[in-house]
Structures are given as structure tokens and as C-alpha cells.
Design an enzyme around this catalytic site. Structure first.
Site, PDB file in Angstrom:
ATOM      1  N   LYS A  93       3.014  10.321   0.031  1.00 29.21           N
ATOM      2  CA  LYS A  93       2.206  10.708   1.193  1.00 29.21           C
ATOM      3  C   LYS A  93       2.868  11.576   2.270  1.00 29.21           C
ATOM      4  CE  LYS A  93      -1.420   7.938   1.921  1.00 29.21           C
ATOM      5  NZ  LYS A  93      -2.323   6.779   2.173  1.00 29.21           N
ATOM      6  N   ASP A  98       0.799  -1.228   0.000  1.00 24.75           N
ATOM      7  CA  ASP A  98       0.000   0.000   0.000  1.00 24.75           C
ATOM      8  C   ASP A  98       0.832   1.278   0.000  1.00 24.75           C
ATOM      9  OD1 ASP A  98      -2.196  -1.720   0.147  1.00 24.75           O
ATOM     10  OD2 ASP A  98      -2.139  -1.720   2.333  1.00 24.75           O
ATOM     11  N   LYS A 102       1.635   2.141  -5.134  1.00 29.71           N
ATOM     12  CA  LYS A 102       2.133   1.586  -6.402  1.00 29.71           C
ATOM     13  C   LYS A 102       1.195   1.883  -7.570  1.00 29.71           C
ATOM     14  CE  LYS A 102       2.213  -2.425  -4.342  1.00 29.71           C
ATOM     15  NZ  LYS A 102       2.033  -2.081  -2.938  1.00 29.71           N
ATOM     16  N   ARG A 110       2.525 -28.819  -7.389  1.00 28.66           N
ATOM     17  CA  ARG A 110       2.303 -29.323  -8.746  1.00 28.66           C
ATOM     18  C   ARG A 110       0.911 -29.928  -8.933  1.00 28.66           C
ATOM     19  NH1 ARG A 110       7.858 -32.511  -8.339  1.00 28.66           N
ATOM     20  NH2 ARG A 110       6.895 -32.853  -6.329  1.00 28.66           N
ATOM     21  N   GLN A 129       1.926  -6.085  -3.240  1.00 29.71           N
ATOM     22  CA  GLN A 129       2.402  -6.191  -1.851  1.00 29.71           C
ATOM     23  C   GLN A 129       3.681  -5.366  -1.689  1.00 29.71           C
ATOM     24  OE1 GLN A 129       1.377  -9.536  -3.440  1.00 29.71           O
ATOM     25  NE2 GLN A 129      -0.531  -8.588  -2.859  1.00 29.71           N
ATOM     26  N   GLY A 134      -4.639  -4.312  -3.809  1.00 30.53           N
ATOM     27  CA  GLY A 134      -5.630  -3.274  -4.091  1.00 30.53           C
ATOM     28  C   GLY A 134      -4.846  -2.032  -4.457  1.00 30.53           C
ATOM     29  N   HIS A 135      -4.831  -1.693  -5.739  1.00 36.19           N
ATOM     30  CA  HIS A 135      -4.031  -0.566  -6.217  1.00 36.19           C
ATOM     31  C   HIS A 135      -4.966   0.564  -6.636  1.00 36.19           C
ATOM     32  CE1 HIS A 135      -0.373  -3.389  -7.157  1.00 36.19           C
ATOM     33  NE2 HIS A 135      -0.759  -3.415  -5.906  1.00 36.19           N
TER      34      HIS A 135
HETATM   35  P1  GDP Z   1      -0.870   0.308  -3.505  1.00 36.88           P
HETATM   36  O1  GDP Z   1      -1.445  -0.975  -3.035  1.00 36.88           O
HETATM   37  O2  GDP Z   1       0.603   0.391  -3.292  1.00 36.88           O
HETATM   38  O3  GDP Z   1      -1.245   0.651  -4.921  1.00 36.88           O
HETATM   39  O4  GDP Z   1      -1.511   1.446  -2.574  1.00 36.88           O
HETATM   40  P2  GDP Z   1      -3.059   1.568  -2.141  1.00 36.88           P
HETATM   41  O5  GDP Z   1      -3.833   2.075  -3.294  1.00 36.88           O
HETATM   42  O6  GDP Z   1      -3.531   0.330  -1.483  1.00 36.88           O
HETATM   43  O7  GDP Z   1      -2.931   2.639  -0.980  1.00 36.88           O
HETATM   44  C1  GDP Z   1      -2.368   3.900  -1.185  1.00 36.88           C
HETATM   45  C2  GDP Z   1      -3.409   4.952  -0.803  1.00 36.88           C
HETATM   46  O8  GDP Z   1      -2.791   6.217  -0.700  1.00 36.88           O
HETATM   47  C3  GDP Z   1      -4.500   5.107  -1.847  1.00 36.88           C
HETATM   48  O9  GDP Z   1      -5.699   5.450  -1.229  1.00 36.88           O
HETATM   49  C4  GDP Z   1      -3.979   6.248  -2.715  1.00 36.88           C
HETATM   50  O10 GDP Z   1      -5.024   6.955  -3.356  1.00 36.88           O
HETATM   51  C5  GDP Z   1      -3.322   7.115  -1.674  1.00 36.88           C
HETATM   52  N1  GDP Z   1      -2.160   7.899  -2.135  1.00 36.88           N
HETATM   53  C6  GDP Z   1      -1.205   7.556  -3.053  1.00 36.88           C
HETATM   54  N2  GDP Z   1      -0.251   8.522  -3.113  1.00 36.88           N
HETATM   55  C7  GDP Z   1      -0.608   9.479  -2.227  1.00 36.88           C
HETATM   56  C8  GDP Z   1      -0.008  10.711  -1.802  1.00 36.88           C
HETATM   57  O11 GDP Z   1       1.056  11.118  -2.248  1.00 36.88           O
HETATM   58  N3  GDP Z   1      -0.684  11.428  -0.850  1.00 36.88           N
HETATM   59  C9  GDP Z   1      -1.856  10.990  -0.300  1.00 36.88           C
HETATM   60  N4  GDP Z   1      -2.442  11.741   0.633  1.00 36.88           N
HETATM   61  N5  GDP Z   1      -2.442   9.842  -0.667  1.00 36.88           N
HETATM   62  C10 GDP Z   1      -1.826   9.080  -1.613  1.00 36.88           C
HETATM   63  P1  IMO Z   2      -0.968  -4.214  -2.224  1.00 41.95           P
HETATM   64  O1  IMO Z   2      -0.520  -4.747  -3.559  1.00 41.95           O
HETATM   65  C1  IMO Z   2      -0.930  -4.687   2.124  1.00 41.95           C
HETATM   66  C2  IMO Z   2      -0.951  -8.778   3.695  1.00 41.95           C
HETATM   67  C3  IMO Z   2      -2.199  -9.232   4.412  1.00 41.95           C
HETATM   68  C4  IMO Z   2      -1.625 -10.257   5.365  1.00 41.95           C
HETATM   69  C5  IMO Z   2      -0.509 -10.895   4.542  1.00 41.95           C
HETATM   70  C6  IMO Z   2      -0.930 -12.187   3.834  1.00 41.95           C
HETATM   71  O2  IMO Z   2      -2.265  -3.508  -2.272  1.00 41.95           O
HETATM   72  O3  IMO Z   2       0.124  -3.410  -1.568  1.00 41.95           O
HETATM   73  P2  IMO Z   2      -2.508 -12.832   1.805  1.00 41.95           P
HETATM   74  O4  IMO Z   2      -3.892 -12.405   1.434  1.00 41.95           O
HETATM   75  O5  IMO Z   2      -1.494 -12.528   0.771  1.00 41.95           O
HETATM   76  O6  IMO Z   2      -2.476 -14.258   2.268  1.00 41.95           O
HETATM   77  O7  IMO Z   2      -2.131 -11.968   3.111  1.00 41.95           O
HETATM   78  O8  IMO Z   2      -0.140  -9.936   3.565  1.00 41.95           O
HETATM   79  N1  IMO Z   2      -1.179  -8.248   2.323  1.00 41.95           N
HETATM   80  C7  IMO Z   2      -1.138  -6.955   2.002  1.00 41.95           C
HETATM   81  N2  IMO Z   2      -0.954  -5.864   2.771  1.00 41.95           N
HETATM   82  N3  IMO Z   2      -1.067  -4.543   0.783  1.00 41.95           N
HETATM   83  C8  IMO Z   2      -1.226  -5.633   0.006  1.00 41.95           C
HETATM   84  O9  IMO Z   2      -1.230  -5.553  -1.352  1.00 41.95           O
HETATM   85  C9  IMO Z   2      -1.306  -6.915   0.601  1.00 41.95           C
HETATM   86  N4  IMO Z   2      -1.489  -8.159   0.134  1.00 41.95           N
HETATM   87  C10 IMO Z   2      -1.401  -8.981   1.196  1.00 41.95           C
HETATM   88  O10 IMO Z   2      -2.818  -8.163   5.079  1.00 41.95           O
HETATM   89  O11 IMO Z   2      -1.032  -9.604   6.461  1.00 41.95           O
HETATM   90 MG    MG Z   3      -2.977  -1.662  -1.785  1.00 41.36          MG
END
Ligand code: GDP
Ligand code: IMO
Ligand code: MG
Length: 430
Positions: free
Chosen positions: A338, A14, A17, A144, A231, A41-42
Site C-alpha cells: 500500500k 489487515d 495477507k 478443556r 490478525q 477478513g482477507h
Molecule cells: P488482510 O486481513 O491482511 O488480508 O488484509 P485486508 O484484506 O483486511 O485489508 C487489506 C486491504 O488493502 C484490502 O482491501 C486489499 O484489497 C487492499 N490492498 C492490499 N494490497 C494493497 C496495495 O498494495 N495497495 C492498495 N491500494 N490496496 C491494497
Molecule cells: P485480519 O486477519 C484487524 C482485532 C479486533 C479487536 C481485537 C480482538 O483480517 O488481519 P477478536 O474478534 O479477535 O476478539 O478481536 O483484534 N482484530 C483484527 N483487526 N484484522 C484482523 O484480522 C483482526 N482480527 C481481530 O478489531 O481489536
Molecule cells: Mg483483514
């Protein structure tokens, strides 16, 4: 011959990315996911619109770019179908520019059931999985016994599916799991299975390819390829805080096996870090804050899981962990997201080392999960003004620049850009 650039998270996921890949996509021809699955979740935001992608690469909103789901990724057809529907609602027809590896493995409904069964069996030692079936599906891959996207086209697919499902039901039974009472998105396993089987038809509408040939041909043609990590490096199956990790190689090495490219084909490695740190799910987190500051980071940063909605644990940036990730990944450029979340903070802290049993170290111990780690904190004055509206890196407040300089110095990697809002337009390149 061009190379594959890599963009991946350096923390516990998170890091932003999705946003950064979306920003970088205009510089590339192909965007490819190489590992993970719908546990990701991107989030992308632009033109007042917000969109969360799960399995589909974050280049999908640029319709002139090819997006590839590589062999290292796991696909859950029903979740994939919902992703496609959500894109269609926004006018994006992904059938044109999304290619899927035939070697990508499938997540069955019974994998998701097993994920729940395994977590339940762990009692207090739960990993905090997103329950998308990631662990069980990768288990079958390594054992496998898994089913792959290309198998959907085989005439005996249904029989092989049934055989695997029966094995899963037996395992769940052994774990004393309440199969009858289990609900998947509010449905019984049988009801969900019907939807899953019909979602396979959606998947078959896409170009199912030998993506390793495709990617390597792109490189020979001089096309620019960006690999999008899911991740973060601290959730890596080998190097993360095992067993509190995900089940794939989230580090740069995963790009080679997850796309079928040689190590010598890796180009730049862009690593993303938040200006602070978060983690969702269980496992060690040395800089976690349990006080008002932690709550402020969570609230101001909207730190709630984009997949599960769970509040993310928050804390200061962890330099030992960041250095470790930079080492494992061979990071050439840092991307910091952020800092705007801390606009009003009087002071910002950075963990420069750990104290473990009275000794200072900057190495992550093998016993990461079982020892008490006291972070050594360095304090920086806050910048106490909104970053919103800043147009250039050099216009960032002096106090923030000092903080960013310290990140560069302590990691030895230069910062290529800083993101100051969720929106696509707010990225300041250095
Ligand atoms: P990812 O999994 O790495 O793609 O990240 P997520 O989307 O799960 O979480 C990142 C969160 O931070 C999302 O809600 C983005 O919209 C938000 N975000 C990304 N860059 C920035 C930033 O520079 N500032 C702020 N305030 N929010 C950001
Ligand atoms: P993105 O791509 C944050 C965490 C879960 C749990 C552990 C194992 O959005 O950054 P799993 O479902 O893979 O068996 O969970 O990894 N986890 C993440 N935490 N961002 C993610 O993806 C994650 N994908 C898995 O919360 O602790
Ligand atoms: Mg995410």
C-alpha cells in the site's frame, strides 16, 4: 524433507495477507491457516473480482492446490457455510481441495453471545472485538470444555452441545446480559442456532482429517507448504498490547502448535507491513494521526474493516513495533503493501523511536496501554507520482526507494517485494 514457509502480518492486522498469499500460492502445494477464525477478513482481487475470505485459506482460488484449516483455527459453521456459498457463486468448488483438522475448535452461537456479553460488561474498557466468538471459544479450548470439529461425528454431539450452551447461558445471566433481546445477524439466539445446526451438515461434507499427519507427510514428500497468518503480531495474545489483543498466538511460534509441526520445520518467514499503519478496535497506537493526514490515509487506503466495516485508525509506520514483530517472528523477508495510498503526499513520516516520560527508547514498554508515548518522527520527501503501472522494483520513484531502504536498515530485514494495488498482478519483486 521440506519446510513450512510462513506469511504473517507484522502490525495490527489487515496488512494485505490475503492478497500476498494469493500471489505466492503458485509457488506452493499446500496453503494452511494455523490460528484465528472468522475474525479475519482477507481480501483478494483479480480479473476485476473482489473476494473476502474469513476462515478458508487464501490459496482456495487455485484449484490445484490443497488448502488446510489447521487445528489452531476456530470454525463457526454458519459463517463457514456462507463462505462456501460465496465461493460456489464464483464457480469454486472447495469440497475438492479444502481439508479441515478434526482438532479445530467450534464457535457456538452461545460463544458469540458471550463475546457480546463480555464486551458489554467491560463498559468503557471494550476491546472492540469483531464479536465472532473468538475469545469465548478459545477460553473453552484452554479450559478443556470446548467442542471440536471431530466431535461433530460423535453420537452424543448434541448432548455435549446442549451442556456447553447451558453453561454459556448461565455465564451470560451472571453478567446480567439481556439474552432475550440479543440478536445474532438479526436473529434470536434460538433462530440462529437452527441455522448453525443445519450448517454443521455442510461442514461434514468436507474431508475432516488429522491435519498434523497430513502436513508432516507433505513435508516428507518434499511438498511446499505455506502457513497463512491471521490478525497481526501486535495482536498476539502474549506479545500484543494485552488485553487489547486477539486470543491466539499470531506469531511464528503459533504455526508449530496450530499445525502440529516442529520448530525445526519452519523455513522462511515472510512478514507483511503496510507502508503506513492501521489498527481497528481499541488499544494503544503510538503513531495514530487524528488530523487531516490520518483522514486521508483512511480515505485513500479504503481503510474500513473487511469484517465489520468499521473505519480503521491510521498513522505513520511504527519502526519500534515493526522491529519487535521481526524479532518475535524471526522474519527473513519483508513484504511492503500500500505505498500507493501515499502517492500524493508531500512528505511521508516514519516513527523511529518512542519518547516516554522524557526518555527515548525503541523498546515497547510493559505499560504500553497506560503511558503517553510520543513518537520520534523522521520525515521523507513524498514521491508525488502515481505508482500504478510500475513494472519493476527498480522503476519505483527514487523517493520511495529511499523510504523503503530506511525500512530495511531500521529492521535489518531485506524487502522481498512491494505491492502497489489491491490486484493480484501488482506486486514488484526485488
Ligand atoms: P488482510 O486481513 O491482511 O488480508 O488484509 P485486508 O484484506 O483486511 O485489508 C487489506 C486491504 O488493502 C484490502 O482491501 C486489499 O484489497 C487492499 N490492498 C492490499 N494490497 C494493497 C496495495 O498494495 N495497495 C492498495 N491500494 N490496496 C491494497
Ligand atoms: P485480519 O486477519 C484487524 C482485532 C479486533 C479487536 C481485537 C480482538 O483480517 O488481519 P477478536 O474478534 O479477535 O476478539 O478481536 O483484534 N482484530 C483484527 N483487526 N484484522 C484482523 O484480522 C483482526 N482480527 C481481530 O478489531 O481489536
Ligand atoms: Mg483483514
Amino acid at each position: 524433507m521440506s519446510k513450512v514457509d510462513v506469511l504473517l502480518g507484522l502490525q495490527w492486522g489487515d496488512e494485505g495477507k490475503g492478497k500476498v498469499v494469493d500471489v505466492l500460492t503458485p509457488n506452493y502445494d499446500v496453503i494452511a491457516r494455523f490460528q484465528g477464525g472468522p475474525n479475519a477478513g482477507h481480501t483478494l482481487e483479480f480479473n476485476g473480482m473482489k473476494h473476502v475470505l474469513r476462515t478458508i485459506p487464501s490459496g482456495i482460488f487455485h484449484q490445484d492446490k490443497i488448502n488446510v484449516i489447521g487445528n489452531g483455527v476456530l470454525i463457526e459453521p454458519r459463517i463457514f457455510e456462507q463462505e462456501i456459498a460465496a465461493l460456489e457463486e464464483k464457480g469454486v468448488d472447495a469440497t475438492r481441495n479444502l481439508y479441515i483438522s478434526k482438532k479445530a475448535h467450534l464457535i457456538l452461537p452461545s460463544h458469540r453471545m458471550l463475546d457480546a456479553a463480555n464486551e458489554q460488561a467491560k463498559g468503557n474498557a471494550k476491546i472492540g472485538s469483531t464479536l465472532k466468538g473468538i475469545g469465548p471459544a478459545y477460553t473453552d479450548k484452554i479450559a478443556r470444555t470446548g467442542l471440536r470439529v471431530g466431535d461433530l461425528l460423535a453420537s452424543d454431539f448434541k448432548e455435549r452441545y446442549e451442556l456447553l450452551k447451558v453453561q454459556h447461558l448461565q455465564t451470560a445471566h451472571t453478567l446480567r446480559f439481556d439474552i432475550e433481546g440479543f440478536r445474532l445477524e438479526g436473529m434470536t439466539l434460538e433462530a440462529y442456532e437452527q441455522q448453525w445446526l443445519s450448517a454443521i451438515e455442510t461442514l461434514k461434507r468436507f474431508r475432516l482429517i488429522n491435519s498434523e499427519y497430513f502436513i508432516n507427510q507433505c513435508l516428507r514428500d518434499g511438498k511446499k507448504v505455506l502457513a497463512e497468518g491471521a490478525q497481526g503480531s501486535m495482536l498476539d495474545i502474549d506479545f500484543g498490547s494485552y488485553p487489547f489483543v486477539t486470543s491466539s498466538s499470531t506469531v511464528t511460534a503459533g504455526v508449530c502448535s496450530g499445525l502440529g509441526i516442529a520448530p525445526s520445520a519452519i523455513g522462511r518467514v515472510m512478514g507483511i507491513t503496510k507502508a503506513y499503519c492501521t489498527r481497528v478496535g481499541a488499544g494503544p497506537f503510538p503513531t495514530e494521526l487524528f488530523d487531516e493526514t490520518g483522514r486521508r490515509l483512511c480515505e485513500l487506503g479504503h481503510e474500513f474493516g473487511s469484517v465489520t466495516g468499521r473505519p480503521r485508525r491510521c498513522g505513520w509506520i511504527d519502526i519500534p513495533a515493526l522491529r519487535y514483530a521481526c524479532m518475535l517472528d524471526g522474519v527473513t523477508d519483508l513484504f511492503v503493501t500500500k505505498p500507493d495510498v501515499m502517492d500524493e503526499f508531500e512528505e511521508v513520516k516514519m516513527c523511529t523511536a518512542y519518547t516516554i516520560e522524557g526518555k527515548e527508547t525503541d523498546e515497547l514498554p510493559f505499560e504500553f496501554n497506560n503511558v503517553h508515548i510520543e513518537p520520534v518522527l523522521r520525515s521523507f520527501p513524498g514521491w508525488k507520482k502515481p505508482l500504478a503501472g510500475t513494472q519493476r522494483y527498480t522503476d519505483l520513484p527514487e523517493a520511495l526507494r529511499s523510504y523503503l531502504d530506511a525500512i530495511e536498515q531500521s529492521t535489518g530485514v531485506h524487502i522481498m517485494a512491494v505491492s502497489i494495488s489491491p490486484d493480484r498482478k501488482d506486486v514488484l519483486f526485488k
